[in-house]
Design a protein around this motif. Structure first.
Motif, mmCIF file in Angstrom:
data_model
loop_
_atom_site.group_PDB
_atom_site.id
_atom_site.type_symbol
_atom_site.label_atom_id
_atom_site.label_comp_id
_atom_site.label_asym_id
_atom_site.label_seq_id
_atom_site.Cartn_x
_atom_site.Cartn_y
_atom_site.Cartn_z
ATOM 1 N N ASP A 1 -4.690 -14.678 -33.124
ATOM 2 C CA ASP A 1 -3.485 -13.864 -33.173
ATOM 3 C C ASP A 1 -2.740 -13.944 -34.442
ATOM 4 N N ARG A 2 -2.677 -15.119 -34.951
ATOM 5 C CA ARG A 2 -2.015 -15.410 -36.174
ATOM 6 C C ARG A 2 -2.824 -14.715 -37.448
ATOM 7 N N GLN A 3 -4.150 -14.649 -37.316
ATOM 8 C CA GLN A 3 -4.921 -14.223 -38.423
ATOM 9 C C GLN A 3 -4.857 -12.668 -38.408
ATOM 10 N N ALA A 4 -4.903 -12.059 -36.935
ATOM 11 C CA ALA A 4 -4.666 -10.680 -36.867
ATOM 12 C C ALA A 4 -3.451 -10.223 -37.461
ATOM 13 N N SER B 1 -9.830 0.783 -42.065
ATOM 14 C CA SER B 1 -10.669 1.016 -40.991
ATOM 15 C C SER B 1 -10.897 -0.212 -39.974
ATOM 16 N N LEU B 2 -10.541 -1.486 -40.515
ATOM 17 C CA LEU B 2 -10.953 -2.718 -39.635
ATOM 18 C C LEU B 2 -9.876 -2.749 -38.364
ATOM 19 N N ASP B 3 -10.433 -3.278 -37.377
ATOM 20 C CA ASP B 3 -9.222 -3.434 -36.369
ATOM 21 C C ASP B 3 -8.997 -5.020 -36.519
ATOM 22 N N PRO B 4 -7.720 -5.131 -36.682
ATOM 23 C CA PRO B 4 -7.092 -6.662 -36.948
ATOM 24 C C PRO B 4 -7.602 -7.714 -35.920
ATOM 25 N N GLU B 5 -7.607 -7.476 -34.913
ATOM 26 C CA GLU B 5 -7.981 -8.589 -33.723
ATOM 27 C C GLU B 5 -9.581 -8.831 -33.958
ATOM 28 N N MET B 6 -10.157 -7.834 -34.081
ATOM 29 C CA MET B 6 -11.871 -7.957 -34.253
ATOM 30 C C MET B 6 -12.117 -8.485 -35.316
ATOM 31 N N MET C 1 -14.307 -13.099 -38.123
ATOM 32 C CA MET C 1 -14.106 -14.252 -39.205
ATOM 33 C C MET C 1 -14.038 -15.655 -38.525
ATOM 34 N N SER C 2 -13.344 -15.851 -37.376
ATOM 35 C CA SER C 2 -12.927 -17.077 -36.927
ATOM 36 C C SER C 2 -14.338 -17.877 -36.310
ATOM 37 N N ALA C 3 -15.250 -16.863 -35.843
ATOM 38 C CA ALA C 3 -16.381 -17.235 -34.985
ATOM 39 C C ALA C 3 -17.428 -17.538 -36.122
#
Length: 211
Positions: free
Chosen positions: A143-146, A161-166, A171-173
């Motif tokens: 959530d913080r990164q998004a 074009s990027l979905d912030p949460e996805m 990136m986290s994974a």
């Protein structure tokens, strides 16, 4: 989660009500529990091993914790607070520099906690409560990164074009799995090159220019 019987009818004392001596004893039990979990793993850890390592009586454990699951939960919370802790933000840094600084802080915290993180990841595979705990902490970080990615999109710095949460999840994974293989599983790697590559992969995924 199954819980062991507690010697005191009222259960373990809350942290807020502990005396200075009580806090020291509780901290000693936490330190001992971490050592035991890291040495023998969660399934083989027993309260007797923890109290022996802390050099306190068996009954003393239940003044502070309900079970080995309870003390492991506290340790897990401490671990994630350390790993996800953000230091003071330097407003003079560019978004790319802030991302790299945040990554390096995360790498260092992961290294400090690698042995316990290995146990947490193990327990999350067979214990629903700890799976939810792991998920909740990971979601807080995502959530913080998004939010940061969405803010940079508004500033025209990151691909629209990027979905912030996805993007944050991917990136986290990538970072988590790479660090797990390196620090927990023992995959050999040049540290400076590995960390620099992770930084560059994150920047490249976002289309964020490095100044």
């Amino acid at each position: 989660m199954a819980k062991a019987s507690v010697n005191s009818p009222s259960g373990p004392a809350s942290v807020e009500t502990l005396t200075t001596r009580g806090r020291k004893t509780r901290d000693a039990l936490l330190d001992a529990a971490r050592t035991v979990f890291e040495d023998v793993g969660f399934p083989e850890a027993r309260v007797e091993l923890i109290t022996a390592a802390a050099q306190v009586s068996y009954g003393t454990f239940y003044r502070y914790f309900e079970s080995k699951e309870d003390v492991f939960r506290v340790l897990s919370d401490q671990l994630f607070e350390d790993i996800h802790h953000r230091g003071p933000s330097d407003s003079t840094l560019s978004p790319a520099q802030r991302l790299i600084a945040a990554n390096r802080t995360y790498y260092q915290a992961y290294r400090r906690n690698a042995r316990l993180m290995a146990i947490v990841e193990q327990v999350a595979t067979f214990n629903d409560d700890f799976r939810r705990l792991r998920h909740d902490h990971r979601h807080q970080l995502i959530d913080r990164q998004a939010r940061a990615i969405a803010r940079w999109q508004q500033e025209g710095l990151v691909r629209q074009s990027l979905d912030p949460e996805m993007a944050a999840r991917a990136m986290s994974a990538m970072v988590d799995h790479t660090l797990y293989l390196w620090l927990v599983q023992g995959d050999e790697a040049n540290e400076a090159l590995l960390l620099d590559t992770l930084d560059q992969m994150c920047l490249g995924a976002l289309g964020l220019d490095q100044d």
